[in-house]
Scaffold this active site. Sequence first.
Site, mmCIF file in Angstrom:
data_model
loop_
_atom_site.group_PDB
_atom_site.id
_atom_site.type_symbol
_atom_site.label_atom_id
_atom_site.label_comp_id
_atom_site.label_asym_id
_atom_site.label_seq_id
_atom_site.Cartn_x
_atom_site.Cartn_y
_atom_site.Cartn_z
ATOM 1 N N ARG A 165 -2.144 -4.607 -7.199
ATOM 2 C CA ARG A 165 -0.736 -4.587 -6.806
ATOM 3 C C ARG A 165 -0.165 -3.192 -6.981
ATOM 4 N NH1 ARG A 165 -2.231 -7.999 -4.241
ATOM 5 N NH2 ARG A 165 -1.913 -10.210 -4.454
ATOM 6 N N CYS A 166 0.916 -2.952 -6.244
ATOM 7 C CA CYS A 166 1.611 -1.663 -6.261
ATOM 8 C C CYS A 166 1.864 -1.233 -7.712
ATOM 9 C CB CYS A 166 2.926 -1.814 -5.504
ATOM 10 S SG CYS A 166 3.853 -0.288 -5.330
ATOM 11 N N PRO A 167 1.546 -0.002 -8.032
ATOM 12 C CA PRO A 167 1.184 1.144 -7.186
ATOM 13 C C PRO A 167 -0.323 1.399 -7.083
ATOM 14 C CG PRO A 167 1.697 1.965 -9.361
ATOM 15 C CD PRO A 167 1.852 0.444 -9.414
ATOM 16 N N ASP A 188 -1.995 -6.816 -0.944
ATOM 17 C CA ASP A 188 -0.650 -6.604 -1.484
ATOM 18 C C ASP A 188 0.311 -6.367 -0.319
ATOM 19 O OD1 ASP A 188 1.667 -5.891 -2.776
ATOM 20 O OD2 ASP A 188 0.847 -4.114 -3.752
#
Length: 79
Positions: free
Chosen positions: A16-18, A43
Amino acid sequence: MTDIIVTQTLNTIGLRCPEPIMLLRKKIRHMQEGETLLILADDPATTRDIPSFCQFMDHNLLKSDLENTPFKYWIKKGK
């Protein structure tokens, strides 16, 4: 469109981000200009982040497939 010849692949499924962008930045830094990277991601933030990254860093987003997960992005490394 002609077939895209992929020279490297980056699997970010489950991240998931980042993290996907961090790994993309690290991976593409070690590639040669003109090589093509295929990114696999699930994501939803990558649908926004990867095109923005390519524009900001002067890489060419050749194609993206966002119909189903994993999302797929083909990026040609710029200068």
